[in-house]
Design an enzyme around this catalytic site. Structure first.
Site, mmCIF file in Angstrom:
data_model
loop_
_atom_site.group_PDB
_atom_site.id
_atom_site.type_symbol
_atom_site.label_atom_id
_atom_site.label_comp_id
_atom_site.label_asym_id
_atom_site.label_seq_id
_atom_site.Cartn_x
_atom_site.Cartn_y
_atom_site.Cartn_z
ATOM 1 N N LYS A 1 -7.828 32.293 -29.926
ATOM 2 C CA LYS A 1 -7.493 31.277 -28.934
ATOM 3 C C LYS A 1 -6.203 31.587 -28.168
ATOM 4 O O LYS A 1 -6.095 31.259 -26.976
ATOM 5 C CB LYS A 1 -7.393 29.901 -29.609
ATOM 6 C CG LYS A 1 -8.681 29.459 -30.300
ATOM 7 C CD LYS A 1 -9.928 29.713 -29.446
ATOM 8 C CE LYS A 1 -11.212 29.352 -30.166
ATOM 9 N NZ LYS A 1 -12.413 29.797 -29.431
ATOM 10 N N ASP A 32 -21.533 33.655 -35.765
ATOM 11 C CA ASP A 32 -20.466 32.935 -35.074
ATOM 12 C C ASP A 32 -20.626 31.436 -35.362
ATOM 13 O O ASP A 32 -21.625 31.009 -35.962
ATOM 14 C CB ASP A 32 -20.588 33.236 -33.574
ATOM 15 C CG ASP A 32 -19.627 32.419 -32.740
ATOM 16 O OD1 ASP A 32 -18.425 32.421 -33.055
ATOM 17 O OD2 ASP A 32 -20.081 31.776 -31.776
#
Length: 338
Positions: free
Chosen positions: A121, A80
């Protein structure tokens, strides 16, 4: 009635998974025959397999079931970004989510802003609007609950705000570059990446990361796949681009529950990072300033969240990853799977 229920259960089981229900038997019938022959009867090479209700699954022509078992080593790690290699505490997206909802007229707490962290998002914004506390405040403000149009509008506002502040939170986590070099050069691993950021956002953060010495072999963004975390597609796309198989030879590393689930749903090993990520939610200087009691409280909460998400291992930071890779190699050699 009982027969109807059995038929329904058998049909439901077949629709849920690609295996034959345990109350059926695999048999063959000759072309043109209306009924299946018992599995013990001789058949011709042109017969078709069919299912006979009421018996345990077996195939008279296949007495053995072969199972492939990978006993090699880990070939790649998929990392990540925020909270894992850069931006200790994951400040960049959390601050922008908070600002977007403030501008929309319904301020949110930092805990609410962080809860869905790791997802695409837009999905993150949608999940915040689905929180009961946020829905209640939204209704009190506007007389209606947040809609998908509200989500789209806030995401539209989020994108330029996030693009504008990414460089302010692009500092590599201490030791991350050195650890990646160990993984790559001493352990012979390929380095992939996944994120909740979009491609445009990744294109911004990869530049300062490269200047600090971090260049993964593959970049995969949340909008490169049909659905991002917790779905497995970003991990699978990494595997394709890295040319790595089987899936057991990959290790996914993340600081969020959604990122951990991304790895487990893909079928690979999944490692959670507690100290530098979303649940401690502090930068390195702030962590150093914590009292021992506060630090233990925060780190324990982070460990619990990541372990509950299904992580095979939970460690403090990426700097603790090499011994984990060695232990996974040991478990693979003994025949274990993720």
């Amino acid at each position: 009635m009982l027969s109807t229920m059995r038929n329904f259960c058998s049909s439901a089981a077949r629709s849920l998974r690609p295996v034959v229900c345990s109350t059926t038997v695999l048999a063959r019938k000759a072309h043109g025959q209306a009924k299946a022959q018992p599995p013990s009867l001789p058949t011709s090479s042109g017969d078709e397999l069919t299912l006979v209700s009421g018996a345990v699954l077996n195939n008279p022509r296949s007495e053995y079931r072969m199972v492939r078992q990978y006993r090699g080593k880990v070939k790649a790690v998929i990392l990540d970004w925020s909270g894992t290699v850069i931006d200790c505490g994951v400040y960049s997206p959390a601050i922008v989510f908070s600002e977007v909802f403030k501008e929309a007229g319904v301020p949110i707490t930092m805990e609410e802003a962080r809860e869905p962290m790791g997802t695409h998002k837009k999905v993150h914004i949608r999940r915040i609007t689905q929180m009961e506390s946020v829905r209640r405040r939204w209704f009190e403000k506007f007389g209606q609950f947040p809609s998908e149009e509200d989500v789209e509008r806030m995401f539209h506002n989020f994108v330029p705000m996030q693009l504008g502040c990414l460089l302010d939170y692009s500092q590599m986590i201490s030791g991350a570059v050195e650890t990646v070099n160990v993984l790559r050069h001493e352990m012979g691993l390929k380095i992939g990446s996944t994120t909740g950021f979009t491609r445009a956002m990744v294109d911004i953060i990869k530049k300062p990361a490269a200047e600090q010495g971090y260049v993964p072999d593959v970049y995969v963004a949340a909008d490169d796949v049909p659905q991002a975390r917790p779905y497995p597609y970003m991990v699978w796309l990494n595997a394709i681009k890295l040319d790595v198989n089987p899936i057991e030879a990959l290790v996914k590393v993340d600081d969020t529950a959604e990122g951990v689930r991304e790895g487990t749903s893909a079928g690979c090993w999944s490692v959670g990072l507690a100290k530098t990520g979303n649940y401690v939610a502090l930068n390195e200087e702030e962590i150093e300033a914590l009292s021992e009691e506060d630090y233990e409280r925060k780190i324990s909460r982070a460990y619990d969240a990541l372990a509950s998400a299904g992580a095979h291992y939970v460690i403090d930071s990426i700097n603790d990853l090499p011994p984990v890779i060695e232990d996974i190699n040991r478990r693979l050699a003994s025949g274990e799977k993720p």
